[in-house]
Design an enzyme around this catalytic site. Sequence first.
Site, PDB file in Angstrom:
ATOM      1  N   TYR A 143      12.188   3.095   0.046  1.00 15.54           N
ATOM      2  CA  TYR A 143      11.527   1.596  -0.398  1.00 15.54           C
ATOM      3  C   TYR A 143      10.549   1.563  -1.124  1.00 15.54           C
ATOM      4  O   TYR A 143      10.295   0.883  -2.018  1.00 15.54           O
ATOM      5  CB  TYR A 143      11.116   1.166   1.033  1.00 15.54           C
ATOM      6  CG  TYR A 143      10.128  -0.026   1.323  1.00 15.54           C
ATOM      7  CD1 TYR A 143      10.695  -1.301   0.838  1.00 15.54           C
ATOM      8  CD2 TYR A 143       8.891   0.401   1.617  1.00 15.54           C
ATOM      9  CE1 TYR A 143       9.828  -2.410   0.762  1.00 15.54           C
ATOM     10  CE2 TYR A 143       8.010  -0.755   1.493  1.00 15.54           C
ATOM     11  CZ  TYR A 143       8.452  -1.909   1.114  1.00 15.54           C
ATOM     12  OH  TYR A 143       7.384  -3.043   1.070  1.00 15.54           O
ATOM     13  N   ASP A 150       0.865  -1.172   0.117  1.00 14.79           N
ATOM     14  CA  ASP A 150       0.216  -0.001   0.020  1.00 14.79           C
ATOM     15  C   ASP A 150       1.016   1.150  -0.118  1.00 14.79           C
ATOM     16  O   ASP A 150       0.208   2.342  -0.447  1.00 14.79           O
ATOM     17  CB  ASP A 150      -0.819   0.117   1.185  1.00 14.79           C
ATOM     18  CG  ASP A 150      -0.205  -0.093   2.645  1.00 14.79           C
ATOM     19  OD1 ASP A 150       0.974  -0.029   2.565  1.00 14.79           O
ATOM     20  OD2 ASP A 150      -1.091  -0.002   3.649  1.00 14.79           O
TER      21      ASP A 150
HETATM   22  P1  NAD Z   1      11.041  -9.659   4.865  1.00 14.62           P
HETATM   23  O1  NAD Z   1      12.345  -8.662   4.857  1.00 14.62           O
HETATM   24  O2  NAD Z   1      10.808 -10.385   5.938  1.00 14.62           O
HETATM   25  O3  NAD Z   1      11.511 -10.959   3.627  1.00 14.62           O
HETATM   26  C1  NAD Z   1      12.247 -10.518   2.500  1.00 14.62           C
HETATM   27  C2  NAD Z   1      12.918 -11.991   1.942  1.00 14.62           C
HETATM   28  O4  NAD Z   1      13.405 -11.868   0.736  1.00 14.62           O
HETATM   29  C3  NAD Z   1      13.914 -12.491   2.920  1.00 14.62           C
HETATM   30  O5  NAD Z   1      13.993 -13.652   3.190  1.00 14.62           O
HETATM   31  C4  NAD Z   1      15.287 -12.315   2.084  1.00 14.62           C
HETATM   32  O6  NAD Z   1      16.347 -13.080   2.281  1.00 14.62           O
HETATM   33  C5  NAD Z   1      14.789 -12.353   0.801  1.00 14.62           C
HETATM   34  N1  NAD Z   1      15.439 -11.456  -0.336  1.00 14.62           N
HETATM   35  C6  NAD Z   1      15.961 -10.117  -0.235  1.00 14.62           C
HETATM   36  N2  NAD Z   1      16.559  -9.714  -1.238  1.00 14.62           N
HETATM   37  C7  NAD Z   1      16.887 -11.038  -1.845  1.00 14.62           C
HETATM   38  C8  NAD Z   1      17.315 -11.350  -3.451  1.00 14.62           C
HETATM   39  N3  NAD Z   1      18.200 -10.294  -4.061  1.00 14.62           N
HETATM   40  N4  NAD Z   1      17.037 -12.505  -3.768  1.00 14.62           N
HETATM   41  C9  NAD Z   1      16.205 -13.405  -3.146  1.00 14.62           C
HETATM   42  N5  NAD Z   1      15.965 -13.185  -1.842  1.00 14.62           N
HETATM   43  C10 NAD Z   1      15.920 -12.061  -1.438  1.00 14.62           C
HETATM   44  O7  NAD Z   1       9.928  -9.114   4.061  1.00 14.62           O
HETATM   45  P2  NAD Z   1       8.341  -9.410   4.102  1.00 14.62           P
HETATM   46  O8  NAD Z   1       7.801  -8.634   5.452  1.00 14.62           O
HETATM   47  O9  NAD Z   1       8.203 -10.955   4.550  1.00 14.62           O
HETATM   48  O10 NAD Z   1       7.730  -8.886   2.851  1.00 14.62           O
HETATM   49  C11 NAD Z   1       7.865  -9.800   1.444  1.00 14.62           C
HETATM   50  C12 NAD Z   1       7.230  -8.861   0.588  1.00 14.62           C
HETATM   51  O11 NAD Z   1       5.864  -8.351   1.112  1.00 14.62           O
HETATM   52  C13 NAD Z   1       7.964  -7.856   0.217  1.00 14.62           C
HETATM   53  O12 NAD Z   1       8.096  -7.560  -1.236  1.00 14.62           O
HETATM   54  C14 NAD Z   1       7.351  -6.656   0.612  1.00 14.62           C
HETATM   55  O13 NAD Z   1       7.613  -5.298  -0.067  1.00 14.62           O
HETATM   56  C15 NAD Z   1       5.776  -7.049   0.614  1.00 14.62           C
HETATM   57  N6  NAD Z   1       5.012  -6.431   1.714  1.00 14.62           N
HETATM   58  C16 NAD Z   1       5.234  -6.530   3.131  1.00 14.62           C
HETATM   59  C17 NAD Z   1       4.373  -6.017   4.090  1.00 14.62           C
HETATM   60  C18 NAD Z   1       4.516  -6.229   5.562  1.00 14.62           C
HETATM   61  O14 NAD Z   1       3.711  -5.596   6.133  1.00 14.62           O
HETATM   62  N7  NAD Z   1       5.684  -6.908   6.113  1.00 14.62           N
HETATM   63  C19 NAD Z   1       3.066  -5.451   3.406  1.00 14.62           C
HETATM   64  C20 NAD Z   1       2.659  -5.521   2.163  1.00 14.62           C
HETATM   65  C21 NAD Z   1       3.872  -5.955   1.260  1.00 14.62           C
HETATM   66  O1  DAU Z   2       2.248  -0.774   4.660  1.00 15.18           O
HETATM   67  C1  DAU Z   2       3.121  -1.804   4.438  1.00 15.18           C
HETATM   68  C2  DAU Z   2       4.441  -1.913   4.727  1.00 15.18           C
HETATM   69  O2  DAU Z   2       4.427  -2.137   6.206  1.00 15.18           O
HETATM   70  C3  DAU Z   2       5.447  -2.990   4.061  1.00 15.18           C
HETATM   71  O3  DAU Z   2       5.325  -2.702   2.779  1.00 15.18           O
HETATM   72  C4  DAU Z   2       6.805  -2.937   4.627  1.00 15.18           C
HETATM   73  O4  DAU Z   2       7.573  -3.846   3.986  1.00 15.18           O
HETATM   74  C5  DAU Z   2       6.914  -3.023   6.115  1.00 15.18           C
HETATM   75  O5  DAU Z   2       7.869  -2.853   6.584  1.00 15.18           O
HETATM   76  C6  DAU Z   2       5.615  -2.129   6.903  1.00 15.18           C
HETATM   77  O6  DAU Z   2       6.278  -0.655   6.674  1.00 15.18           O
HETATM   78  P1  DAU Z   2       6.069   0.192   7.733  1.00 15.18           P
HETATM   79  O7  DAU Z   2       7.096   1.348   7.722  1.00 15.18           O
HETATM   80  O8  DAU Z   2       4.578   0.736   8.048  1.00 15.18           O
HETATM   81  O9  DAU Z   2       6.426  -0.638   9.103  1.00 15.18           O
HETATM   82  P2  DAU Z   2       7.219  -0.614  10.578  1.00 15.18           P
HETATM   83  O10 DAU Z   2       6.907  -1.788  11.241  1.00 15.18           O
HETATM   84  O11 DAU Z   2       8.675  -0.146  10.129  1.00 15.18           O
HETATM   85  O12 DAU Z   2       6.691   0.445  11.150  1.00 15.18           O
HETATM   86  C7  DAU Z   2       5.123   0.682  11.530  1.00 15.18           C
HETATM   87  C8  DAU Z   2       4.854   2.119  12.171  1.00 15.18           C
HETATM   88  O13 DAU Z   2       5.284   2.161  13.170  1.00 15.18           O
HETATM   89  C9  DAU Z   2       5.375   3.386  11.220  1.00 15.18           C
HETATM   90  O14 DAU Z   2       4.434   4.451  11.276  1.00 15.18           O
HETATM   91  C10 DAU Z   2       6.718   3.520  11.826  1.00 15.18           C
HETATM   92  C11 DAU Z   2       6.549   3.398  13.510  1.00 15.18           C
HETATM   93  N1  DAU Z   2       7.569   2.832  14.389  1.00 15.18           N
HETATM   94  C12 DAU Z   2       8.248   1.788  13.803  1.00 15.18           C
HETATM   95  C13 DAU Z   2       9.523   1.217  14.458  1.00 15.18           C
HETATM   96  C14 DAU Z   2      10.202   0.021  13.619  1.00 15.18           C
HETATM   97  C15 DAU Z   2       7.845   3.250  15.439  1.00 15.18           C
HETATM   98  O15 DAU Z   2       7.129   3.981  15.977  1.00 15.18           O
HETATM   99  N2  DAU Z   2       8.952   2.840  16.184  1.00 15.18           N
HETATM  100  C16 DAU Z   2       9.594   1.944  15.570  1.00 15.18           C
HETATM  101  O16 DAU Z   2      10.890   1.384  16.337  1.00 15.18           O
END
Ligand code: NAD
Ligand code: DAU
Length: 343
Positions: A150, A126
């Site tokens: 990012y 998002d």
């Molecule tokens: P994560 O960082 O936990 O996992 C990412 C994985 O990708 C890791 O296992 C890492 O080793 C692997 N990776 C990184 N670079 C690589 C490369 N060059 N080749 C092969 N593998 C590689 O991330 P996540 O939170 O599981 O997110 C997964 C996907 O979902 C991402 O594309 C992220 O943008 C998307 N996403 C995450 C969230 C969230 O809230 N975490 C929300 C929406 C979308």
């Molecule tokens: O919205 C989807 C995204 O959510 C994904 O695309 C990203 O991969 C994922 O990392 C996540 O991004 P955010 O930046 O929203 O997640 P994060 O957990 O880093 O932070 C969530 C919120 O909390 C954000 O407003 C920043 C705040 N925050 C985060 C950290 C790590 C804090 O206040 N303190 C902290 O230490």
Amino acid sequence: MSTVLVTGAAGFIGSNFVRLLRRQRADVNVVALDALTYAGNLANLADCCDGPHYRFVRADICDSKAIEPVFAAGVDWVVNFAAESHVDRSIHGARAFVQTNVGGVQVLLDLAREHDVKRFVQVSTDEVYGSLGATGSFSESTPIAPNSPYSASKASADLLVQSYFHTFGLATIITRCSNNYGSHQFPEKLIPLFVTNLVEGRKVPLYGDGLNVRDWIHVDDHCEAILAVLDGAAPGSVYNIGGNCELRNIEIARRILSHLGHDESMIEYVKDRPGHDRRYAMDIRRIGDELGWRPRIGFDRGIVETIDWYVNNEAWWRSIKTGDYLKYYEKQYGAGGVVGSDP
Ligand code: NAD
Ligand code: DAU
């Protein structure tokens, strides 16, 4: 038997997706691929990596030569989770984000095209839509306006993916999901960081005024949505995925503090994230109307189960916080255990 290539399979969402696939699709071959960067952890796959229909490949998605044999062996579907995923790291250094999140996607798209892959799901976010004011929500037709390195890299990938659909007819689908929570999330992200800090007796760092809003979805719901997309989405489509659960960061902090028996004196207000997006909210009607998917796990239940998972799996996050899980890869696979994390 169809084969699905899951890239980024050792990360948070990828590993939960592999677990779901193995539970629900006994008739599918799973190739789990991951470079095992700092964020990849084979322990995440420990309970779902057995049997003749599962294979793990350690490879970097930017490395076309290393990945090509995987495609040559036969891949029907690709679900690409591989990415540098942490916004704060992208502010410290964007290089790895552009390399993996854009360059790596281009490599996968070309190989998918050359090897007649039937479906290519790009897992986006998002955050590509930018930030909202107090009202409104993102729909799939909201123009993309990313604000962090990012989200800019993820938005670039989305454009590239769309171009392969329009130019080459590759059957791509893009999913844009909100903030996931659940088991196996790397403890740099808000919820696991706060839980593990409190278990260690440390304060939790809340950025700025703590009033930034995110929409939260349980990782299992996200993974179910991706399965629904894999099964039923039309090529070229984009789907928003979300939990219908908007919360301020301070509210998340309070839930965690209260479940673990702490008061707000354990919050430390720290300097805000530069360019910190204020609010995200998702309009998820399209995926509901067209594919019949809806989030099932309410936040009240999901957050308690999630906090308890980290409390009960201390060895998992302790080995991450000490870096021990990376030493294991060096032994298993040789040097180069940490890739993609340099500024
Ligand atoms: P994560 O960082 O936990 O996992 C990412 C994985 O990708 C890791 O296992 C890492 O080793 C692997 N990776 C990184 N670079 C690589 C490369 N060059 N080749 C092969 N593998 C590689 O991330 P996540 O939170 O599981 O997110 C997964 C996907 O979902 C991402 O594309 C992220 O943008 C998307 N996403 C995450 C969230 C969230 O809230 N975490 C929300 C929406 C979308
Ligand atoms: O919205 C989807 C995204 O959510 C994904 O695309 C990203 O991969 C994922 O990392 C996540 O991004 P955010 O930046 O929203 O997640 P994060 O957990 O880093 O932070 C969530 C919120 O909390 C954000 O407003 C920043 C705040 N925050 C985060 C950290 C790590 C804090 O206040 N303190 C902290 O230490």
